[in-house]
Design an enzyme around this catalytic site. Structure first.
Site, PDB file in Angstrom:
ATOM      1  N   HIS A  28       1.046  24.803 -25.404  1.00  0.00           N
ATOM      2  CA  HIS A  28       1.883  23.630 -25.638  1.00  0.00           C
ATOM      3  C   HIS A  28       2.526  23.740 -27.012  1.00  0.00           C
ATOM      4  O   HIS A  28       2.026  24.442 -27.897  1.00  0.00           O
ATOM      5  CB  HIS A  28       1.070  22.335 -25.541  1.00  0.00           C
ATOM      6  N   CYS A  29       3.666  23.070 -27.163  1.00  0.00           N
ATOM      7  CA  CYS A  29       4.256  22.914 -28.492  1.00  0.00           C
ATOM      8  C   CYS A  29       4.117  21.443 -28.861  1.00  0.00           C
ATOM      9  O   CYS A  29       3.236  20.758 -28.341  1.00  0.00           O
ATOM     10  CB  CYS A  29       5.703  23.395 -28.523  1.00  0.00           C
ATOM     11  N   MET A  30       4.948  20.924 -29.715  1.00  0.00           N
ATOM     12  CA  MET A  30       4.767  19.555 -30.183  1.00  0.00           C
ATOM     13  C   MET A  30       5.124  18.520 -29.120  1.00  0.00           C
ATOM     14  O   MET A  30       4.697  17.374 -29.200  1.00  0.00           O
ATOM     15  CB  MET A  30       5.629  19.301 -31.422  1.00  0.00           C
ATOM     16  N   THR A  31       5.896  18.911 -28.108  1.00  0.00           N
ATOM     17  CA  THR A  31       6.349  17.923 -27.127  1.00  0.00           C
ATOM     18  C   THR A  31       6.147  18.371 -25.687  1.00  0.00           C
ATOM     19  O   THR A  31       6.288  17.559 -24.782  1.00  0.00           O
ATOM     20  CB  THR A  31       7.856  17.631 -27.329  1.00  0.00           C
ATOM     21  N   ARG A  32       5.830  19.648 -25.446  1.00  0.00           N
ATOM     22  CA  ARG A  32       5.874  20.170 -24.084  1.00  0.00           C
ATOM     23  C   ARG A  32       4.639  20.975 -23.709  1.00  0.00           C
ATOM     24  O   ARG A  32       4.114  21.729 -24.519  1.00  0.00           O
ATOM     25  CB  ARG A  32       7.101  21.088 -23.910  1.00  0.00           C
TER      26      ARG A  32
END
Length: 659
Positions: A28-32
């Site tokens: 994951h990244c910060m939003t996804r």
């Protein structure tokens, strides 16, 4: 237990992507949530987009499900915990059901889940963060320690054979080559530790290596020594050891970060490293080396005294308590101690004793296998974990077998204590390098004492077996699989919590970078172009632009890969600054941030630097977005009339939505 919303999202995402068996790996990244999908035809895109809580879906190199900051990390963790792997690790080949998993995969999956649950229960204190940093410094060096240690061990055996006349002196050159390879690690260890410490503390790696090299006192001779300012004696090369290097590089990181803030960008690359090295170099030679030298010598001498005086008793206590130390993360402080002892005495007597803890787990697992033979699920997991446990990899046994059962973990620790008592009682048993344990440590035991180590292993196996067989078998573990299932009870529901309302005041958001404002709808990422996560402003950063805080308030999160920062302003806006498109793939390369969660910032404050040129050369779009992720709670007026932005340029005015 995971929050009900988090669990629901995780399950519904799996339902619409074809189940976990259609996912190769997940990060994951910060939003996804980013999933590598095996068969894209099995993905229900429309159903995925319509999940309550999903803000959008992007099908690119990975399938990206947009959830938003603050939630995405929890959902992603819940999804990998359900499978039993870590973020970014490959999913097992067949997840159609646990019946299709191998014994080894089954126990590793359970071990990963239990370990994650144990970590979640632990509070992250400053001490634990320090210990984690120490661990991060040494983990990359362990393969070098093992390889060089084994080569050095073989060289020592051959050297003894030459002295005894068993082989000819023509072996001397070959032995010398092996010693040169061994010394390539241990003679210059201070440099490697300096580089890794700089990476961990956010300093320039090359400068960290130089500070490590300073402790070697290159060029200083006995005829013209440098003197200890406290007692007037000559400083010795390496005085203070790696403990001193780690501390000195931490000081370097503080000095360098301050200089980056104070020195103008135009001369920063010349002035900052020069001043930092000069100040910290002098500090290291005249303060760190003398003080750390006393600490290091006292520490090594104290441990040797405890083992010599305590003997079997000390061995029992250390062997029995090591695994509880591992559970609480306290074992990480032992790594620099092991290395200091190897540097000063040629071996660490601690490691063979502590290795007994894993051997106790092996004995306990065998007892469980025999007494609980009707519980096929348990015995299958034991069969999968035992081979690696014997080789010294204890996590599958600890977190997959003994710890979830409770009593077997305690009796296994008793077995480890018995093995530690044997090794401690025999004395003079040490390891010439660190890394493995269990049977795999035998080649690294100092010359002529491996039989004593093997005796300790056998005693730990027997102790763990007997203690568990007679005192450590839980009644429900003896039951068959069917009986265990009928005895299980559903978990109690978790009560919902209602957050307090937030009071907002009028505020502004300024540009997070200097550069050229571009229309948001021209951003190459379709989710960001549609402002799915909230009202947004996009900026193409100037090549020399640092990163600025766009609001006054608190830092709420920083991406592990440093490509995004989340703030909560004093007025209540939740602002996400996302630097570049898909730059999560760079894993932090070219990003250097100097803030952490919980820090208070002022609008326009420099919070880090980014090498925009290198990011562009790597093929990534550098466009940076400021996103008000709770913009539904505000009236947002975007300033689209200004093209050239700097840190003082207002890009959005906000007011409470009901004003």
């Amino acid at each position: 237990m995971a929050d009900e919303k988090i669990t629901r999202l995780a399950h519904e995402i799996y339902d619409h992507v074809g189940g976990p068996e259609n996912v190769a790996k997940l990060i994951h990244c910060m939003t996804r949530v980013r999933m590598t999908i095996i068969d894209i035809e099995k993905v229900d895109m429309e159903g995925l987009k319509n999940i309550d809580g999903v803000l959008g879906v992007v099908n690119d190199d990975t399938l990206q499900v947009v959830i938003g900051p603050g939630t995405v990390n929890k959902v992603a963790q819940e999804m990998v915990d359900e499978v039993g792997v870590k973020l970014g690790e490959p999913f097992p080949d067949d997840l159609g059901g646990n019946n299709h998993l191998t014994d080894k995969e089954l126990v590793e999956a359970k071990a990963a889940k239990v370990k994650a649950e144990q970590k979640a229960k632990q509070k992250q204190t400053p001490i634990k963060r320090i210990l984690k940093s120490i661990s991060n410094i040494f983990i990359p060096l362990i393969p070098a320690f093992v390889g060089a240690g084994l080569i050095g061990g073989v060289a020592a055996v051959l050297s003894n054979m030459v002295v005894a006349g068993d082989i000819g002196k023509n072996w001397n050159d070959f032995i010398m080559i092996m010693k040169v390879i061994q010394n390539g690690v241990f003679s210059y260890l201070a440099i490697y530790v300096g580089i890794n410490s700089a990476n961990e503390f956010g300093a320039t790696p090359g400068l960290g290596g130089v500070i490590g090299a300073v402790t070697l006192l290159t060029g200083v001779t006995p005829q013209a020594p440098l003197h200890n300012i406290f007692n007037g004696q000559a400083l010795a090369a390496g005085q203070g050891g790696i403990i001193g290097v780690i501390f000195a590089v931490w000081i370097l990181s503080l000095v360098e970060k301050k200089l980056h803030q104070w020195i103008p960008d135009s001369i920063d690359i010349i002035v900052t490293p020069t001043i930092a090295l000069f100040i910290v170099g002098i500090f290291t030679i005249f303060l760190v080396m003398p003080v750390a030298g006393v600490i290091s010598t006292s520490l090594v001498g104290g441990i040797e005294w405890v083992l010599n005086v305590g003997g079997a008793f000390s061995g029992f206590v250390l062997g029995a308590l090591f695994l509880p130390m591992v559970m609480f993360g306290l074992h990480q402080i032992l790594t620099p101690i092991h290395i200091e002892m190897i540097n000063k005495t040629g071996m660490t007597p601690l490691l063979p004793i502590l290795a007994m803890a894993g051997a106790g787990q092996v004995g306990a697992a065998i007892a469980l296998w025999i007494r609980c033979h009707r519980n096929h699920k348990l015995t299958n997991m034991i069969k999968g974990a035992l081979p690696v446990g014997i080789l010294g990899i204890g996590e599958p046994l600890i977190y997959g077998v003994t710890l979830p059962l409770g009593k077997p973990f305690i009796t296994a620790c008793i077995g480890g204590g018995i093995g530690g008592a044997v090794v401690g009682g025999l004395g003079h048993i040490g390891a010439i390098a660190i890394g493995p344990s269990g049977v795999a440590l035998i080649p690294l035991i100092n010359n002529g004492h491996w039989l004593g180590y093997v005796s300790g292993l056998l005693a730990a196996y027997a102790g763990g077996f007997l203690a568990t067989y007679f005192f450590g078998i839980p009644k429900d573990a003896v039951a068959s699989d069917t009986e265990v299932e009928t005895q299980s009870t559903p978990e109690a529901p978790v009560a919902e919590t209602v957050s307090e309302p937030v009071t907002f005041t009028q505020d502004t958001v300024t540009a997070p970078v200097k550069g050229q404002q571009i229309p948001v709808n021209e951003v190459s990422d379709p989710i960001m172009a549609k402002e799915t996560m909230g009202k947004s402003v996009a900026v193409k950063p100037a090549v020399d632009s640092p990163v600025y805080a766009p609001v006054s308030g608190k830092v709420m999160f920083v991406a592990d890969t440093s490509h995004a920062i989340g703030y909560t302003s004093d007025a209540g806006e939740e602002v996400l600054v996302h630097m570049g498109i898909d730059t999560v793939n760079l894993k932090g390369k070219y990003f250097s941030l100097n803030v952490k969660p919980g820090d208070t910032v002022k609008r326009g404050q420099i919070v880090g630097k980014v090498d925009w040129t290198e990011i562009a050369k790597a093929g990534y779009d550098t466009v940076t977005l400021a996103i008000i992720t709770n913009s539904q709670e505000f009236s947002v007026d975007k300033n689209s009339d200004v093209n050239e932005l700097d840190e003082s340029t207002i890009i959005m005015n906000t007011a409470p939505a009901n004003s």
